[in-house]
Scaffold this active site. Sequence first.
Site, PDB file in Angstrom:
ATOM      1  N   HIS A  18       0.815  -1.336   0.127  1.00 31.43           N
ATOM      2  CA  HIS A  18       0.105  -0.138  -0.082  1.00 31.43           C
ATOM      3  C   HIS A  18       0.949   1.314  -0.149  1.00 31.43           C
ATOM      4  O   HIS A  18       0.340   2.191  -0.011  1.00 31.43           O
ATOM      5  CB  HIS A  18      -1.046   0.128   1.202  1.00 31.43           C
ATOM      6  CG  HIS A  18      -2.114  -0.988   1.103  1.00 31.43           C
ATOM      7  ND1 HIS A  18      -3.041  -1.086   0.384  1.00 31.43           N
ATOM      8  CD2 HIS A  18      -1.871  -2.251   1.895  1.00 31.43           C
ATOM      9  CE1 HIS A  18      -3.763  -2.097   0.509  1.00 31.43           C
ATOM     10  NE2 HIS A  18      -3.093  -2.846   1.410  1.00 31.43           N
ATOM     11  N   GLU A  41      -7.193 -13.036   3.580  1.00 25.82           N
ATOM     12  CA  GLU A  41      -8.024 -11.894   3.565  1.00 25.82           C
ATOM     13  C   GLU A  41      -9.195 -11.775   2.347  1.00 25.82           C
ATOM     14  O   GLU A  41      -9.627 -10.825   1.699  1.00 25.82           O
ATOM     15  CB  GLU A  41      -7.140 -10.684   3.569  1.00 25.82           C
ATOM     16  CG  GLU A  41      -6.139 -10.671   2.359  1.00 25.82           C
ATOM     17  CD  GLU A  41      -5.094  -9.444   2.659  1.00 25.82           C
ATOM     18  OE1 GLU A  41      -5.383  -8.564   3.210  1.00 25.82           O
ATOM     19  OE2 GLU A  41      -4.127  -9.649   1.839  1.00 25.82           O
ATOM     20  N   ASP A  57      -9.636  -6.407   4.237  1.00 31.11           N
ATOM     21  CA  ASP A  57      -9.956  -6.959   2.785  1.00 31.11           C
ATOM     22  C   ASP A  57     -11.077  -7.764   3.003  1.00 31.11           C
ATOM     23  O   ASP A  57     -11.718  -8.186   2.047  1.00 31.11           O
ATOM     24  CB  ASP A  57      -8.638  -7.207   2.072  1.00 31.11           C
ATOM     25  CG  ASP A  57      -7.845  -6.108   1.472  1.00 31.11           C
ATOM     26  OD1 ASP A  57      -8.573  -5.050   1.322  1.00 31.11           O
ATOM     27  OD2 ASP A  57      -6.626  -6.162   1.063  1.00 31.11           O
TER      28      ASP A  57
END
Length: 257
Positions: free
Chosen positions: A47, A151, A177
């Site tokens: 990210h 996830e 997520d």
Amino acid sequence: MLRTNRLKQQLAAGEAVRGLIASIPSAASIELIAEAGYDFVIIDMEHVLINPETVEHMIRTAESYALTPLVRVPDFAPKRMLRLLDGGAQGIVLPQVESPEELSAAIRACKYHPLGERSLNAGRPGAFGKASLAEYVTEANAQIMVVAMVESVEGVRRAAELAAVPGLDMILEGAADLSQSFGTPWRIDAPAVQQALLDTWRAAQAAGIPYCAIPRQPDDHLRWLERGVNTFVLGDERGIAFRALQAKLAATSTRGN
């Protein structure tokens, strides 16, 4: 020089360990995390926009402390994982793992023969060839960790298969997520999400694989402790810093000023 993976030792010994995600691309961030007393750090490349040189400096900084540096990659690209390991990362964190086949391939990319096909190199971990590289290969295989983030709905469905893949060192939950995968973004308290976390933990427990939780709600930490989980990622330093900044401002502000 190849260093002993303290996190791997601690997990094997059943010790309580605490880690943090590093979202601020700076060696100073790693120093703060280490001085605060954390056991491991996950440098986030999924990210965060971060250049390779900065990652290597962050890894070096972790090495100067008793802090195990892991790196969360954005994908399963073998050459990216190779360069991070050659740069000194002691483990790779894989996001959105959904099939045992892709997990097995990623593990092979992180391990030397006979456990994988990681390209040979006499870089930083191998002390540039100072000692026997043949011995280094064996020791590197023993020290490098591979962590799978479960996830998604599909990942949870196949959690038992994932936990059974040889060479997997830890499963890390990803409730955020996961909530989106269930169609309820950021509703991590939704019953389906909480049940999925439990199902993943049970799959890891049945396979003897350490499970790492990320407490987000006020009582999460205690609940996981009561289940026997003692490995935690306690958020990211960016979020912790932001909330501390907000709290400081609020505590020193008066209405109208």
